[in-house]
Write an enzyme that holds these catalytic residues in place. Structure first.
Site, short mmCIF file in Angstrom:
data_model
loop_
_atom_site.label_atom_id
_atom_site.label_comp_id
_atom_site.label_asym_id
_atom_site.label_seq_id
_atom_site.Cartn_x
_atom_site.Cartn_y
_atom_site.Cartn_z
N ARG A 240 42.49 63.98 27.82
CA ARG A 240 42.33 63.27 26.61
C ARG A 240 41.39 61.98 27.17
NH1 ARG A 240 47.62 59.76 25.85
NH2 ARG A 240 47.11 57.96 26.88
N TYR A 376 47.59 45.78 37.40
CA TYR A 376 46.21 46.72 36.75
C TYR A 376 45.15 46.16 37.45
CZ TYR A 376 43.20 49.34 33.52
OH TYR A 376 42.08 50.40 33.05
P1 NAI Z 1 44.15 57.51 28.71
O1 NAI Z 1 45.50 56.93 28.81
O2 NAI Z 1 43.64 57.98 27.43
O3 NAI Z 1 43.96 58.65 29.82
C1 NAI Z 1 44.45 58.59 31.15
C2 NAI Z 1 44.82 60.02 31.62
O4 NAI Z 1 45.28 59.63 32.85
C3 NAI Z 1 45.73 60.54 30.64
O5 NAI Z 1 45.70 61.80 30.35
C4 NAI Z 1 47.06 60.53 31.55
O6 NAI Z 1 48.08 61.61 31.38
C5 NAI Z 1 46.38 60.71 32.96
N1 NAI Z 1 47.35 60.21 33.97
C6 NAI Z 1 48.22 59.12 34.02
N2 NAI Z 1 48.96 59.18 35.02
C7 NAI Z 1 48.79 60.11 35.99
C8 NAI Z 1 49.25 60.71 36.95
N3 NAI Z 1 49.93 60.08 37.69
N4 NAI Z 1 48.59 62.07 37.34
C9 NAI Z 1 47.88 62.47 36.69
N5 NAI Z 1 47.14 62.15 35.62
C10 NAI Z 1 47.66 60.88 34.93
O7 NAI Z 1 43.12 56.10 29.48
P2 NAI Z 1 41.50 56.43 29.20
O8 NAI Z 1 41.22 55.09 28.16
O9 NAI Z 1 40.95 57.42 29.03
O10 NAI Z 1 41.21 55.69 30.59
C11 NAI Z 1 40.69 56.67 31.79
C12 NAI Z 1 40.33 55.61 32.93
O11 NAI Z 1 39.58 54.57 32.61
C13 NAI Z 1 41.79 55.11 33.43
O12 NAI Z 1 41.35 54.94 34.88
C14 NAI Z 1 41.59 53.47 32.75
O13 NAI Z 1 42.22 52.59 33.66
C15 NAI Z 1 40.01 53.42 32.96
N6 NAI Z 1 39.68 52.39 31.91
C16 NAI Z 1 39.81 52.54 30.52
C17 NAI Z 1 39.24 51.37 29.64
C18 NAI Z 1 39.36 51.62 28.18
O14 NAI Z 1 39.01 50.65 27.44
N7 NAI Z 1 39.70 52.63 27.53
C19 NAI Z 1 38.72 50.25 30.21
C20 NAI Z 1 38.64 49.99 31.51
C21 NAI Z 1 39.10 51.06 32.35
#
Ligand code: NAI
Length: 469
Positions: A240, A376
């Protein structure tokens, strides 16, 4: 979650309400639509301070584009602009300019001291108001780390302040400004970067600089529609949000994607893998057996890996005094430790192929710090340290870079309290949140076969957020 204010403000009624109340009026950003879309169209103006060394390379890339190329003319400090290309038409900067310009590209590599900075004014002052909506400014300079004379280093470093301010001035029309600093002799490596920063792919990237060195290994010839054809990509957290978009984008560009996520996300993961015609791998990256399991999968299915995208991440927010220890441990483990362990295992088993690309997702919180996010921010800042150190060690044309997203519209940000969410969306030069595809397109640029000179960088995809450096 969609940005209702952005939609409202782009209706006639919404526009006049915003104007009369002095509220921000973000515009709909132009994003990439079709695989055969030219990276830039319309009229582009190229200029250069005297002594420029990248003007030929820039001229070559722009002459091959769909844009009508002009070079700056009529100003002494910009005389080298005429070296752009024999196909470029002169545009007199001393006369009234009636043409709307889709991009302003300036080669500042020849500026050797503070007096030379006047060339920036000479080029941009008469032209900046002619920049079209969603237009692009790109300045190319010499990496200050390679400047021997302090005066030259000062002038080249000054470009950063200039570009950041220009980004703030033009953001309200959806336009962006960025800076590419090249090492001596690296002007030949500019092509993929010019194409990225001038295109709709970089819609949410502004006020950034990237350092470009000489590529470790020569880039192979590329197919412009599918530059990643034949490459195998691992994308963690791909069920996702941003990870899903990365999987879609890398597959669109020709890569075969291994989409990885936790077993609980298997349903979404399988849908993504099926859509991109890739493979699903259910795995918790923090499990002790995860690095081996991933390496076994890569080895058995593909024999090696070309693109490793460490996207999986979690937040577990609490102020430090209230934070339970498992919040700290999990956040560091997912966002930082797992990346290193997976890379180590793949490297040890020699599964990382020549010219591979490793991309790690940091965060603006890792740069600026954030209330309630000591865990974080620690992890995401650690990602930057890891990328900078690894960049010096990697061999065989392998590069590693980071992306620090700002506010991106995903389930992670939808879960924020409404006031913090609204502030996060608006506190940037473009007055809106980014989309997952904005991060994904930036990764596509890092992964491009001709981006071999880009190593050890941290580029923010944040619409030039007011927060942080
Ligand atoms: P999200 O929460 O929608 O997706 C993160 C994905 O990582 C999820 O599908 C989750 O199941 C997976 N995940 C979590 N723990 C895991 C594990 N132990 N093993 C395998 N998969 C795992 O988050 P989003 O927003 O898509 O974020 C993606 C990346 O971008 C992350 O690293 C987040 O920290 C970073 N980020 C996002 C921002 C935002 O505004 N959405 C801002 C800055 C950084």
């Amino acid at each position: 979650m969609s940005d209702l204010y952005l939609k409202f403000v782009n209706t006639p009624a919404g526009k006049s309400v915003a104007q009369s109340l002095g509220l921000p009026s973000p515009v709909n950003l132009k994003r990439w639509k079709r695989s055969d879309q030219p990276f830039i169209e319309g009229d582009v103006l190229l200029g250069a301070a005297n002594g420029a060394i990248a003007i030929n390379s820039l001229g070559n890339t722009l002459t091959a584009s769909a844009a009508k190329l002009h070079h700056a003319s009529g100003v002494e400090s910009l005389a080298d602009s005429a070296k752009a290309s024999t196909k470029a038409q002169p545009l007199e900067l001393t006369a009234d300019i009636s043409t709307k310009l889709s991009a302003l590209v300036f080669d500042a590599t020849g500026i050797s001291g503070p007096q030379g900075l006047r060339a920036l004014y000479d080029f941009f002052h008469p032209t900046i108001r002619k920049l079209a909506g969603s237009g692009r400014v790109l300045v190319v300079g010499l990496d200050p780390a390679h400047c021997k004379a302090p005066a030259q280093a000062a002038a080249q470093r000054a470009l950063e302040g200039f570009v950041r301010s220009v980004g703030k001035e033009i953001g309200k029309k959806g336009a962006t400004a960025n800076l590419a600093w090249i090492a001596p002799g690296a002007d030949k490596e500019l092509d993929s970067t010019v194409r990225f920063f001038l295109s709709p792919r970089s819609a949410y990237v502004s006020g950034q600089f990237v350092r470009i060195g000489k590529a470790g290994k020569a880039a192979s010839a590329t197919n412009p529609v599918a530059p990643l054809a034949g490459k195998v990509a691992l994308v963690t957290g791909a069920s996702r949000g941003i990870g899903e978009s990365i999987a879609d984008t890398l597959a669109r560009d020709g890569a075969t994607v291994i989409a990885l996520d936790i077993p609980a996300a298997l349903e979404g993961l399988e849908k993504v893998a099926e859509r991109v015609k890739g493979k699903a791998l259910a795995c918790d990256i923090t499990a002790p057996e995860a690095p081996k399991l991933i390496a076994d999968f890569v080895e058995q299915q593909f024999g090696g890996i070309d693109l490793i995208i460490h996207n999986a991440g979690i937040t577990r927010d609490k102020t430090l005094g209230n934070m339970p220890e498992h919040f700290w441990d999990m956040t560091i483990a997912v966002n930082l430790t797992a990346e290193e362990l997976i890379n180590d295992e793949l490297a040890e088993r020699k599964l990382i192929r020549e010219n591979a690309r490793i991309v790690c997702i940091s965060s603006i919180s890792g740069i600026a710090g954030n209330f309630g996010q000591t865990n974080y921010s620690t992890a995401k800042c650690g990602v930057i340290g890891y990328v900078e150190a690894m960049a010096k060690e990697l061999k065989n044309g392998v590069t590693i870079n980071a992306i620090a997203p700002g506010f991106i519209e995903t389930q992670m940000t939808a879960a924020m309290p409404v006031t913090i969410r609204e502030a996060g969306r608006r506190m940037n030069s473009l007055s809106q949140g980014g989309l997952p595809v904005d991060v994904a397109e930036t990764i596509g640029w890092y992964c491009h076969p001709q981006s071999g000179g880009i190593n050890g960088n941290v580029v923010r995809v944040c619409g030039q957020s007011l927060i942080g450096k």
